[in-house]
Design a protein around this motif. Structure first.
Motif, PDB file in Angstrom:
ATOM      1  N   MET A 141       0.877  -1.068  -0.022  1.00  0.00           N
ATOM      2  CA  MET A 141      -0.037   0.164   0.061  1.00  0.00           C
ATOM      3  C   MET A 141       0.783   1.406   0.102  1.00  0.00           C
ATOM      4  SD  MET A 141      -3.144  -0.868  -0.167  1.00  0.00           S
ATOM      5  CE  MET A 141      -3.994   0.923   0.540  1.00  0.00           C
ATOM      6  N   SER A 243      -2.444   6.092  -3.131  1.00  0.00           N
ATOM      7  CA  SER A 243      -2.670   4.788  -2.388  1.00  0.00           C
ATOM      8  C   SER A 243      -1.544   5.024  -1.080  1.00  0.00           C
ATOM      9  CB  SER A 243      -2.409   3.448  -2.783  1.00  0.00           C
ATOM     10  OG  SER A 243      -3.273   3.321  -3.963  1.00  0.00           O
ATOM     11  N   THR A 247      -2.774   5.570   2.752  1.00  0.00           N
ATOM     12  CA  THR A 247      -2.187   4.910   3.818  1.00  0.00           C
ATOM     13  C   THR A 247      -1.417   5.591   4.891  1.00  0.00           C
ATOM     14  OG1 THR A 247      -1.788   2.990   2.352  1.00  0.00           O
ATOM     15  CG2 THR A 247      -0.520   2.903   4.418  1.00  0.00           C
ATOM     16  N   ALA A 258      -3.919   0.903  10.861  1.00  0.00           N
ATOM     17  CA  ALA A 258      -3.578   1.001   9.368  1.00  0.00           C
ATOM     18  C   ALA A 258      -3.005  -0.297   8.695  1.00  0.00           C
ATOM     19  CB  ALA A 258      -2.738   2.347   9.260  1.00  0.00           C
ATOM     20  N   ARG A 262      -4.232  -2.855   5.740  1.00  0.00           N
ATOM     21  CA  ARG A 262      -3.231  -3.181   4.644  1.00  0.00           C
ATOM     22  C   ARG A 262      -3.167  -4.631   4.559  1.00  0.00           C
ATOM     23  NH1 ARG A 262       2.922  -2.404   5.968  1.00  0.00           N
ATOM     24  NH2 ARG A 262       2.350  -4.333   7.256  1.00  0.00           N
TER      25      ARG A 262
END
Length: 285
Positions: A141, A243, A247, A258, A262
């Motif tokens: 990510m 992206s 993230t 987070a 992912r």
């Protein structure tokens, strides 16, 4: 000796450094990184040391950079500021280890992820536990590695698979693809690495540094140093993608959440069974 980096001399001519943030899975804060570089450079200047071992305390070698705030300034050493500062700084740090006169051995068990894998690959020899887990999950990510060692150590196909999936490999596979020298049962790793360090230490430093450089220069002539530095610029560019920015924005809501977002679709790292991959401070990153 500090609380987060332990030093000992377990055998004649052998210095051992232990990353000591087990509650954070040895996440690489800039404070810890600075102490590692200083200790390695001190060993390089010490006539009583011929080889250094680098290992981690607790459950793993290192789960990566400290994304909970430990990667902010001040930095261990100066790197020119501007776009791409962090990736260039990381690569320069890896080459600081690479360019030492004396051999450095990485002793890897448990997690060896992201920045932890970059630190291990900067070392001259890498010995791993058979059940170690080595990977670079940020490719999912965020970005490719800062220190893009994969194609140099592992070859095109294994490197491409690791880059396109972010999956981890175990210690046995790490040896097969060329990331590591040898794999041992976890309960034998300490003794086996120390035995190898003692063998390396039998050779005087004035000879050994030439032996080390002969291999490094061959790799550099083939383009390793230029390619890794070019890769750092690609990593910096990747951090500007939509992206990647999204993230990093999620980190403000919590690093753990987070990282779960992912890896959830893959069912690995933090999102696998707690028995296999214990949670706690210091997130695999």
């Amino acid at each position: 000796m500090s609380d987060i980096l332990l030093l000992d001399d377990p055998a004649p001519m052998v210095r051992r450094l232990t990353l000591n943030r087990p509650e954070k899975r040895n996440a690489l804060s800039n404070d810890l990184r600075a102490q590692v570089f200083a200790a390695l450079e001190a060993a390089d200047a010490d006539p009583e040391v011929r080889v250094t071992i680098l290992r981690g305390a607790g459950s793993c070698f290192s789960a990566g950079y400290d994304l909970g705030g430990g990667a902010a300034a001040p930095y261990p050493f100066h790197t020119a500021a501007g776009a791409g500062h962090w990736s260039r700084h990381v690569v320069e740090g890896c080459f600081r280890v690479w360019d030492l006169a004396k051999p450095v051995i990485a002793q890897v068990h448990g997690w060896c992820l992201a920045g932890g894998s970059e630190l291990a690959t900067a070392c001259d020899l890498v010995y791993v536990a058979e059940d170690a887990q080595i990977g670079y999950p940020p490719v999912r990510m965020m970005s490719p590695p800062d220190n893009q060692f994969h194609p140099w150590l592992c070859g095109l196909r294994p490197a491409m698979e690791m880059m396109l999936t972010g999956d981890a490999i175990d210690g046995v596979e790490a040896v097969r693809v060329g990331f590591a020298n040898r794999a041992f049962p976890a309960d034998q790793l300490d003794a086996q690495v120390l035995a190898m360090a003692e063998r390396v230490a039998k050779i005087p430093t004035d000879v050994q540094q030439m032996n080390k450089r002969s291999v490094h220069r061959a790799m550099e002539i083939m383009g390793l140093r230029a390619a890794i530095r070019a890769g750092a610029e690609i990593q910096a560019l990747a951090l500007t993608t939509k992206s990647s920015r999204e993230t990093f924005a999620k980190f403000s809501e919590g690093v753990s959440q987070a990282l779960d977002a992912r890896d959830g679709a893959f069912g690995d790292y933090r999102t696998s069974s707690p028995a296999a991959h214990p949670r706690g401070g210091g997130d695999p990153s």
